[in-house]
Design a protein around this motif. Structure first.
Motif, PDB file in Angstrom:
ATOM      1  N   PRO A  10      91.057 101.369  45.387  1.00 51.56           N
ATOM      2  CA  PRO A  10      89.755 101.735  44.816  1.00 51.56           C
ATOM      3  C   PRO A  10      88.715 101.924  45.917  1.00 51.56           C
ATOM      4  N   LEU A  11      87.846 102.904  45.752  1.00 49.59           N
ATOM      5  CA  LEU A  11      86.857 103.216  46.785  1.00 49.59           C
ATOM      6  C   LEU A  11      86.010 102.000  47.154  1.00 49.59           C
ATOM      7  N   CYS A  12      85.739 101.150  46.174  1.00 47.62           N
ATOM      8  CA  CYS A  12      84.904  99.975  46.436  1.00 47.62           C
ATOM      9  C   CYS A  12      85.605  98.962  47.327  1.00 47.62           C
ATOM     10  N   ASN A  13      86.932  99.080  47.477  1.00 47.69           N
ATOM     11  CA  ASN A  13      87.691  98.122  48.285  1.00 47.69           C
ATOM     12  C   ASN A  13      88.066  98.662  49.664  1.00 47.69           C
ATOM     13  N   LEU A  14      87.591  99.851  49.994  1.00 50.72           N
ATOM     14  CA  LEU A  14      87.889 100.400  51.319  1.00 50.72           C
ATOM     15  C   LEU A  14      87.218  99.533  52.390  1.00 50.72           C
ATOM     16  N   PRO A  15      87.933  99.241  53.483  1.00 47.77           N
ATOM     17  CA  PRO A  15      87.326  98.418  54.533  1.00 47.77           C
ATOM     18  C   PRO A  15      86.187  99.146  55.255  1.00 47.77           C
ATOM     19  N   VAL A  16      85.248  98.366  55.744  1.00 48.54           N
ATOM     20  CA  VAL A  16      84.086  98.919  56.429  1.00 48.54           C
ATOM     21  C   VAL A  16      84.510  99.787  57.610  1.00 48.54           C
ATOM     22  N   LEU A  54      85.252 103.214  56.429  1.00 46.85           N
ATOM     23  CA  LEU A  54      84.017 103.911  56.056  1.00 46.85           C
ATOM     24  C   LEU A  54      83.258 104.363  57.303  1.00 46.85           C
ATOM     25  N   GLU A  55      83.264 103.509  58.317  1.00 47.75           N
ATOM     26  CA  GLU A  55      82.591 103.863  59.573  1.00 47.75           C
ATOM     27  C   GLU A  55      83.302 105.017  60.267  1.00 47.75           C
ATOM     28  N   TRP A  56      84.619 105.034  60.143  1.00 47.62           N
ATOM     29  CA  TRP A  56      85.404 106.126  60.725  1.00 47.62           C
ATOM     30  C   TRP A  56      85.008 107.457  60.076  1.00 47.62           C
ATOM     31  N   PHE A  57      84.912 107.458  58.751  1.00 39.14           N
ATOM     32  CA  PHE A  57      84.461 108.670  58.040  1.00 39.14           C
ATOM     33  C   PHE A  57      83.054 109.055  58.468  1.00 39.14           C
ATOM     34  N   ASN A  58      82.210 108.051  58.662  1.00 37.72           N
ATOM     35  CA  ASN A  58      80.835 108.333  59.052  1.00 37.72           C
ATOM     36  C   ASN A  58      80.783 109.048  60.401  1.00 37.72           C
ATOM     37  N   ARG A  59      81.702 108.689  61.290  1.00 35.60           N
ATOM     38  CA  ARG A  59      81.783 109.356  62.604  1.00 35.60           C
ATOM     39  C   ARG A  59      82.444 110.719  62.503  1.00 35.60           C
ATOM     40  N   LYS A  60      83.544 110.807  61.758  1.00 34.78           N
ATOM     41  CA  LYS A  60      84.351 112.022  61.704  1.00 34.78           C
ATOM     42  C   LYS A  60      83.826 113.056  60.713  1.00 34.78           C
ATOM     43  N   GLY A  61      83.032 112.576  59.767  1.00 35.48           N
ATOM     44  CA  GLY A  61      82.573 113.449  58.695  1.00 35.48           C
ATOM     45  C   GLY A  61      83.258 113.070  57.390  1.00 35.48           C
ATOM     46  N   ILE A 116      82.342 108.285  48.922  1.00 33.64           N
ATOM     47  CA  ILE A 116      82.661 107.471  50.093  1.00 33.64           C
ATOM     48  C   ILE A 116      81.390 107.206  50.904  1.00 33.64           C
ATOM     49  N   GLN A 117      80.557 108.217  51.015  1.00 30.32           N
ATOM     50  CA  GLN A 117      79.298 108.049  51.735  1.00 30.32           C
ATOM     51  C   GLN A 117      78.399 107.029  51.032  1.00 30.32           C
ATOM     52  N   THR A 118      78.391 107.080  49.711  1.00 31.28           N
ATOM     53  CA  THR A 118      77.605 106.116  48.930  1.00 31.28           C
ATOM     54  C   THR A 118      78.128 104.701  49.165  1.00 31.28           C
ATOM     55  N   MET A 119      79.456 104.556  49.198  1.00 33.92           N
ATOM     56  CA  MET A 119      80.064 103.245  49.438  1.00 33.92           C
ATOM     57  C   MET A 119      79.692 102.737  50.820  1.00 33.92           C
ATOM     58  N   TYR A 120      79.667 103.644  51.784  1.00 33.17           N
ATOM     59  CA  TYR A 120      79.272 103.286  53.147  1.00 33.17           C
ATOM     60  C   TYR A 120      77.840 102.745  53.161  1.00 33.17           C
ATOM     61  N   GLU A 121      76.949 103.437  52.465  1.00 31.90           N
ATOM     62  CA  GLU A 121      75.543 103.009  52.393  1.00 31.90           C
ATOM     63  C   GLU A 121      75.417 101.642  51.718  1.00 31.90           C
ATOM     64  N   ILE A 122      76.210 101.445  50.670  1.00 29.97           N
ATOM     65  CA  ILE A 122      76.182 100.171  49.939  1.00 29.97           C
ATOM     66  C   ILE A 122      76.598  99.027  50.861  1.00 29.97           C
ATOM     67  N   LYS A 123      77.706  99.217  51.591  1.00 29.50           N
ATOM     68  CA  LYS A 123      78.184  98.164  52.496  1.00 29.50           C
ATOM     69  C   LYS A 123      77.193  97.952  53.643  1.00 29.50           C
ATOM     70  N   LEU A 124      76.657  99.048  54.156  1.00 31.32           N
ATOM     71  CA  LEU A 124      75.698  98.989  55.249  1.00 31.32           C
ATOM     72  C   LEU A 124      74.484  98.143  54.873  1.00 31.32           C
ATOM     73  N   ASN A 125      74.070  98.267  53.625  1.00 31.85           N
ATOM     74  CA  ASN A 125      72.853  97.605  53.163  1.00 31.85           C
ATOM     75  C   ASN A 125      73.118  96.297  52.415  1.00 31.85           C
ATOM     76  N   GLY A 126      74.390  95.872  52.421  1.00 26.18           N
ATOM     77  CA  GLY A 126      74.720  94.597  51.794  1.00 26.18           C
ATOM     78  C   GLY A 126      74.501  94.576  50.296  1.00 26.18           C
ATOM     79  N   LEU A 127      74.769  95.705  49.643  1.00 29.64           N
ATOM     80  CA  LEU A 127      74.511  95.812  48.201  1.00 29.64           C
ATOM     81  C   LEU A 127      75.775  95.716  47.350  1.00 29.64           C
TER      82      LEU A 127
END
Length: 68
Positions: free
Chosen positions: A21-27, A30-37, A47-58
């Motif tokens: 599940p997208l919510c269980n992807l490791p940080v 998510l950071e890798w996608f953030n770098r690679k696109g 996936i980008q939304t999940m990254y933002e959620i983890k980034l902001n501790g939400l």
């Protein structure tokens, strides 16, 4: 609420975390996608939304949805 529900119920369609599940992807992933696109289309947006959620501790926002 629709977007958050999708993060909980939608599974990664490819890659080493296929069927996770997208919510269980490791940080790190998510950071890798953030770098690679992020992928194109809706999946990338989620996936980008999940990254933002983890980034902001939400992640606590997703907890009640996991039980549904």
């Amino acid at each position: 609420g629709g977007l958050l529900m999708e993060l909980v119920h939608m599974k990664m369609p490819f890659g080493k975390y296929k069927d996770v599940p997208l919510c269980n992807l490791p940080v790190s992933y998510l950071e890798w996608f953030n770098r690679k696109g992020f992928p194109k289309g809706k999946l990338g947006m989620l996936i980008q939304t999940m990254y933002e959620i983890k980034l902001n501790g939400l992640e606590y926002l997703l907890e009640p949805l996991k039980k549904k």
